[in-house]
Scaffold this active site. Structure first.
Site, PDB file in Angstrom:
ATOM      1  N   ASP A   1       0.861  -1.183   0.000  1.00  0.00           N
ATOM      2  CA  ASP A   1       0.000   0.000   0.000  1.00  0.00           C
ATOM      3  C   ASP A   1       0.901   1.237   0.000  1.00  0.00           C
ATOM      4  O   ASP A   1       2.129   1.124   0.051  1.00  0.00           O
ATOM      5  CB  ASP A   1      -0.981  -0.035   1.170  1.00  0.00           C
ATOM      6  CG  ASP A   1      -0.287   0.128   2.510  1.00  0.00           C
ATOM      7  OD1 ASP A   1       0.953   0.233   2.545  1.00  0.00           O
ATOM      8  OD2 ASP A   1      -0.982   0.136   3.529  1.00  0.00           O
TER       9      ASP A   1
ATOM     10  N   ASP B   1      -8.200  -7.316   0.033  1.00  0.00           N
ATOM     11  CA  ASP B   1      -7.326  -7.534   1.188  1.00  0.00           C
ATOM     12  C   ASP B   1      -8.097  -7.107   2.414  1.00  0.00           C
ATOM     13  O   ASP B   1      -8.974  -6.229   2.341  1.00  0.00           O
ATOM     14  CB  ASP B   1      -6.047  -6.694   1.106  1.00  0.00           C
ATOM     15  CG  ASP B   1      -6.284  -5.268   1.599  1.00  0.00           C
ATOM     16  OD1 ASP B   1      -6.937  -4.493   0.869  1.00  0.00           O
ATOM     17  OD2 ASP B   1      -5.853  -4.937   2.723  1.00  0.00           O
TER      18      ASP B   1
ATOM     19  N   CYS C   1     -13.172 -28.484   5.586  1.00  0.00           N
ATOM     20  CA  CYS C   1     -11.929 -27.792   5.267  1.00  0.00           C
ATOM     21  C   CYS C   1     -10.744 -28.757   5.209  1.00  0.00           C
ATOM     22  O   CYS C   1     -10.638 -29.682   6.020  1.00  0.00           O
ATOM     23  CB  CYS C   1     -11.673 -26.708   6.310  1.00  0.00           C
ATOM     24  SG  CYS C   1     -10.145 -25.795   6.077  1.00  0.00           S
TER      25      CYS C   1
ATOM     26  N   CYS D   1      -7.493 -27.653   5.340  1.00  0.00           N
ATOM     27  CA  CYS D   1      -6.292 -26.913   5.717  1.00  0.00           C
ATOM     28  C   CYS D   1      -5.441 -27.750   6.668  1.00  0.00           C
ATOM     29  O   CYS D   1      -5.916 -28.707   7.284  1.00  0.00           O
ATOM     30  CB  CYS D   1      -6.654 -25.561   6.327  1.00  0.00           C
ATOM     31  SG  CYS D   1      -7.037 -25.583   8.087  1.00  0.00           S
TER      32      CYS D   1
ATOM     33  N   CYS E   1      -7.150 -28.148  10.117  1.00  0.00           N
ATOM     34  CA  CYS E   1      -8.331 -29.019  10.172  1.00  0.00           C
ATOM     35  C   CYS E   1      -7.973 -30.480   9.928  1.00  0.00           C
ATOM     36  O   CYS E   1      -8.668 -31.375  10.386  1.00  0.00           O
ATOM     37  CB  CYS E   1      -9.379 -28.556   9.159  1.00  0.00           C
ATOM     38  SG  CYS E   1     -10.209 -27.038   9.689  1.00  0.00           S
TER      39      CYS E   1
ATOM     40  N   HIS F   1      -5.944 -21.245   9.692  1.00  0.00           N
ATOM     41  CA  HIS F   1      -7.234 -21.724   9.176  1.00  0.00           C
ATOM     42  C   HIS F   1      -7.995 -20.618   8.462  1.00  0.00           C
ATOM     43  O   HIS F   1      -8.490 -20.806   7.349  1.00  0.00           O
ATOM     44  CB  HIS F   1      -8.098 -22.306  10.300  1.00  0.00           C
ATOM     45  CG  HIS F   1      -9.499 -22.537   9.855  1.00  0.00           C
ATOM     46  ND1 HIS F   1      -9.884 -23.655   9.148  1.00  0.00           N
ATOM     47  CD2 HIS F   1     -10.613 -21.758   9.938  1.00  0.00           C
ATOM     48  CE1 HIS F   1     -11.164 -23.564   8.828  1.00  0.00           C
ATOM     49  NE2 HIS F   1     -11.633 -22.428   9.302  1.00  0.00           N
TER      50      HIS F   1
END
Lengths: 376, 376
Positions: free
Chosen positions: A89, A271, A309, A311, A314, A340
């Site tokens: 940014d 974002d 999920c 991930c 998980c 997660h």
């Protein structure tokens, strides 16, 4: 360079080429403010959770460790060992939101560091020099982000100044890119649309910056006090005036539902610090809605955070274990939860991309836009 | 079951078989107080840094999440997804060090929770029941750890009571192991030698507990106020009376130099929170000595924490990046530093084992015992 692959209604499936690789859009950028993701996530973790592009903050890195230090360390990619795309940014948002005392002139902004109060000046040229030192792939234009609502007269004057700052950003970046020791000679500039919640100002400003033929365009100054309805209305107002062959970035937004709704309105890049911040407070996203892992009902719950999920968290840990870690105030609770939630956001945009490709985005939106934001 | 593989002087190279795998000794146990390593390390991380055996704290897990909860979650191994060996302490040390008000009787200790002040009673039977619920592979006997120096009369009376408590621990564990729903029917009991800094009391107590033919023996009540010389002297005094065919565990010790010196005096097992705590304060171990990453001289230092180290952190990140993370107070600083320091300790004991195997432990000790503890 942006390539539009497919469109369903306003929703766009595209890809954006940067010096550090291709980004498949729509995409959620994972926020590493100071060159690290809050919650003890490393660059290695970003690779594990499917991150495509990382976002860092010019203001923070200018203060610590200092952009000259980052430059001497070979740029941000090398310092944090993240070899994928990085967007920085401009520092503008933090200058206006974090520092108390500030003075705006045509030249730029004088403000006090939120760390030790020392006076700093930042204008368009300074912002571009800092971002050149960081060596990001996408540099954002230095702008003023006004809160909503603000008086029309102030918004108009600020917007005109932001336009003049954009011209200076463009010129300074061109100069910096051509220097023989540029960290990232392929760095591009994205402009930022402003205009508060005044539709005519938004359109006027968008038309003017579109003429500059920049590499990408953001809608800024949203999610700063206005209602969700106003935010969607502004996107709908501005979008027809954004070049179709350039990526569109809605800054600082938002919930899973916000992202789905903004994609439906033609946005490609997102974002937000919210998924990581929520995770640190035990608020986890699932495909059935958001849960709070501090809730006592999870004490003996041996299911993963989200049974749907895949991930790394998980696949291995239970809600009961995470519940205990939060209660015991173990840092590991934050780390696993942030992993997660960011994976969830990365997966959310992956499923949005797939839905657009398959022409099923409308039903995806109908099924998930409200469900994902509700608390269960 | 312990098997002595090789010996050089007093230094022993052995292996210890537990229901969750074999531990090669000498070994440093990695401390996961509440079922997680401080510094956001997960069970997956322990696998990455070469951890052989994890240590958790009975007192902490009894308070949070409660050992009955851990039992219902299938025991500590399953709750934290660590499938290697686990040793649990007895809770005694924390009862005496963390809780302000306490009352000791023959039955046990009444004390106030350090979290909310509520009164808790713990005696030998309670400690064994909690450890049975946790399902650790090695349970430690419930003892009183007196500070050094303490009056001889008090140390003698405490030591005699600790012996009587040990008999009750043994009986209670035998009963608990035989229950049909035992979490870990293979759990064994290690006794703890006490006696303050009185050599004759230490020897008398060691001889008495050795007769009980337990699975392992610890030296407790050291590193609690006495000098390093006294600590070494006590080890030298007690060691000849420890069964040669059982593992010896020096509780709560210590620096790399302490570990090398204790191995030279016949010790096999170690644990200490210091490497992780030091790491969280930017104090990192290297094979040349300890460094402080907050030091400004590391601002632009692109070498790894330790050029001789192969840990996941040293293979990827620079001192300059970690220096920045500490200055910016990013949690990632702690995580990466704890990973390095624990890997260093695991590697230290690996190199000690190799040196004993190769008959070069004396020269290893001469080269490293002082060097590793110095600050550079």
């Amino acid at each position: 360079m942006f390539r539009l692959i497919k469109q369903q209604g306003k929703a766009r499936r595209g890809e954006y080429i940067t010096p550090h690789g291709v980004v498949q859009t729509p995409v959620f950028m994972n926020v590493g403010t100071q060159g690290a993701i809050k919650g003890a996530l490393s660059a290695a973790d970003l690779e594990r959770i499917g991150t495509q592009i990382e976002l860092s903050n010019t203001y923070h890195l200018h203060l610590r460790p200092g952009d000259e230090v980052v430059r001497q360390l070979g740029g941000l990619h090398r310092m944090m060992t993240w070899n994928g795309p990085i967007l920085t940014d401009s520092g503008g948002f933090q200058v206006f939101s974090l520092s108390g005392l500030r003075k705006i002139t045509e030249e730029g902004v004088t403000f006090a560091s939120h760390i030790d109060g020392h006076r700093i000046f930042m204008g368009p040229e300074e912002s571009m020099r800092i971002q050149a030192n960081l060596g990001s792939d996408v540099a954002m234009a230095f702008d003023e982000c006004v809160e909503n609502p603000s008086p029309r007269e102030y918004v108009k004057a600020s917007m005109d100044r932001t336009y003049r700052w954009l011209l200076r950003c463009r010129d300074e970046q061109l100069r910096l890119r051509s220097l023989p020791d540029a960290i990232n000679p392929g760095q591009v500039l994205w402009g930022i649309n402003q205009g508060g919640d005044y539709e005519d100002l938004r359109v006027e400003h968008m038309q003017r910056i579109a003429e500059l033929d920049l590499d990408g365009y953001a809608i800024g100054g949203l999610a700063v006090g206005e209602t969700t309805e106003t935010m969607y209305r502004i996107i709908e107002t501005v979008e027809p005036h954004m070049p179709a062959d350039r990526p569109r970035y809605l800054m600082g937004v938002g919930t899973p539902g916000n992202i789905i709704e903004a994609v439906a309105r033609g946005v490609d890049f997102f974002d937000c610090v919210m998924p990581a911040r929520n995770a640190r407070h035990a608020r986890l996203f699932t495909w059935s809605g958001a849960i709070n892992l501090k809730n006592a009902k999870y004490t003996l719950d041996e299911s993963p955070i989200d049974p749907e999920c895949d991930c790394p968290v998980c696949r291995r840990y239970t809600r009961a274990y995470l519940h205990h870690l939060f209660k015991a105030e173990e840092m590991l609770a934050m780390r696993l939860s942030v992993m997660h939630n960011l994976y969830f956001y990365n997966q959310l945009t992956a499923r949005i991309r797939q839905a657009i490709e398959e022409g099923t985005f409308d039903s995806f939106r109908a099924e998930y836009a409200k469900r994902l934001d509700r608390r269960i």
